[in-house]
Design an enzyme around this catalytic site. Structure first.
Site, mmCIF file in Angstrom:
data_model
loop_
_atom_site.group_PDB
_atom_site.id
_atom_site.type_symbol
_atom_site.label_atom_id
_atom_site.label_comp_id
_atom_site.label_asym_id
_atom_site.label_seq_id
_atom_site.Cartn_x
_atom_site.Cartn_y
_atom_site.Cartn_z
ATOM 1 N N GLU A 79 42.662 53.372 48.007
ATOM 2 C CA GLU A 79 43.156 52.367 46.873
ATOM 3 C C GLU A 79 44.674 52.237 46.978
ATOM 4 O O GLU A 79 44.932 50.731 46.830
ATOM 5 C CB GLU A 79 43.159 53.484 45.638
ATOM 6 C CG GLU A 79 42.006 53.833 44.999
ATOM 7 C CD GLU A 79 41.210 52.712 44.775
ATOM 8 O OE1 GLU A 79 41.644 51.649 44.164
ATOM 9 O OE2 GLU A 79 39.954 52.685 44.935
ATOM 10 N N HIS B 56 42.565 42.913 44.544
ATOM 11 C CA HIS B 56 42.185 44.635 44.864
ATOM 12 C C HIS B 56 40.794 44.727 45.286
ATOM 13 O O HIS B 56 40.552 45.497 46.234
ATOM 14 C CB HIS B 56 42.885 45.095 43.695
ATOM 15 C CG HIS B 56 42.574 46.704 43.864
ATOM 16 N ND1 HIS B 56 43.447 47.459 44.215
ATOM 17 C CD2 HIS B 56 41.354 47.434 43.600
ATOM 18 C CE1 HIS B 56 42.828 48.692 44.167
ATOM 19 N NE2 HIS B 56 41.490 48.623 43.694
ATOM 20 N N GLU B 57 39.708 44.336 44.688
ATOM 21 C CA GLU B 57 38.421 44.599 44.857
ATOM 22 C C GLU B 57 38.041 44.034 45.987
ATOM 23 O O GLU B 57 37.398 44.360 47.049
ATOM 24 C CB GLU B 57 37.593 44.008 43.712
ATOM 25 C CG GLU B 57 37.886 45.000 42.470
ATOM 26 C CD GLU B 57 37.867 46.402 42.347
ATOM 27 O OE1 GLU B 57 37.179 46.943 43.325
ATOM 28 O OE2 GLU B 57 38.343 47.086 41.735
ATOM 29 N N HIS C 199 39.105 45.962 48.854
ATOM 30 C CA HIS C 199 38.083 46.866 49.407
ATOM 31 C C HIS C 199 36.904 46.484 50.248
ATOM 32 O O HIS C 199 36.570 47.198 51.194
ATOM 33 C CB HIS C 199 37.356 47.607 48.007
ATOM 34 C CG HIS C 199 38.311 48.568 47.517
ATOM 35 N ND1 HIS C 199 38.815 49.714 48.041
ATOM 36 C CD2 HIS C 199 38.365 48.669 45.991
ATOM 37 C CE1 HIS C 199 39.444 50.348 47.065
ATOM 38 N NE2 HIS C 199 39.594 49.707 46.055
#
Length: 298
Positions: free
Chosen positions: A224, A147-148, A151
């Protein structure tokens, strides 16, 4: 770089359009009738310099600030098997996402938490909390890391900075336009800046900042969902959903832990709460229920 250039050109056009609209509605004429020669284009440039300048400075020092404020222990040389696994996992995910190897760190926090920051997608920082490493299994930790990395790969930090810069510019610009109008047209002050200017600028800036923050938060919530999708692609939907479900359980707990901010996911608002009814516009993260549902429906 092309995306950043196009974004900046688009927003320069918006700023020029704003000045043109004010000229068309006769704002300059009203101000001149009251003895004010207000150069809207010069004011726009002044506000843009300060609006974007502050945002870019924040972005450039974001890694430095994160390391110090969160007491991140950067893993230069893994000291144990867990740290070695963490570094190897981030390296694998970064390679799959086609970004440079980020710095990897762990920070002391009992809450499940993680974040990514940095001005350059090839020189980012990805860090996880000790609490997250203790509470989640390795598949779930890998999903959080994915997930990070999502980003980072999506360039979210830079894009959010650009949006914040535009918002800052318009807040500074319109608060000063309102200040001039109140001071010279309504209060009829004829010399310098009166108290009406400074008070109205301050009040307008507070109100406009609150309203403008809804735009920034809207984008933050959208990014997100995109990062969750990237996490699912890199680490598997099942692991991503499982990680979010564990977060939901943790942040729904009636304890101090449940009230603490997390970069990876904010606690859902309570049923019937002000946050649930009105505060969702100011949330940087969507409710975990919606994020889980979006992944299940993808």
């Amino acid at each position: 770089m092309l995306r950043i250039g196009l974004f900046l050109l688009t927003n320069v056009a918006i700023l020029i359009l704003a000045g043109t609209v004010l000229n068309l509605i006769g704002f300059n004429g009203i101000m001149e009738e009251n003895g004010v020669d207000l150069n809207l284009n010069a004011l726009l440039i002044f506000c843009a310099i300060f609006g974007f300048g502050g945002s870019f400075i924040s972005l450039l020092i974001s890694k430095w600030m994160a390391k110090r404020s969160m007491h991140v222990q950067v893993i230069d040389k893994p000291r144990n098997e867990t740290e070695q696994w963490l570094v190897n996992t981030v390296a694998d995910l970064a390679r799959d996402a086609k970004v440079g190897m980020p710095e990897v760190g762990i920070f002391p926090s009992p809450q499940s938490n993680a974040f990514a920051t940095g001005w350059n997608k090839n020189k980012a920082l990805v860090a996880v909390s000790q609490g997250l490493m203790q509470r989640m299994n390795r598949d779930e930790v890998r999903a959080v890391l994915a997930h990070e990395i999502g980003h980072v790969a999506n360039g979210d930090m830079v894009t959010l900075t650009l949006i914040q810069g535009v918002v800052n510019t318009f807040v500074l610009f319109f608060s000063r336009v309102i200040g001039h109008f109140v001071d010279r047209v309504i209060l009829k002050n004829e010399r310098g800046f009166g108290i009406g200017y400074f008070v109205s600028v301050m009040v307008a800036q507070i109100i406009l900042t609150i309203l403008a923050s809804t735009i920034v938060m809207w984008f933050s919530r959208r990014r997100e969902f995109r990062a969750d999708e990237a996490g699912a692609q890199l680490a598997g939907s099942g692991a991503m959903i499982s990680a979010l479900e564990k977060l939901k359980v943790e942040y729904d707990m009636p304890s101090d832990m449940g009230e603490t901010f997390t970069a990876f996911g904010l606690k859902n608002g309570r049923t019937g709460s002000f946050q649930e009814k009105f505060g969702s516009l100011f949330l940087s993260h969507p409710p975990l229920d919606k994020r889980i549902e979006a992944l299940r429906n993808r």
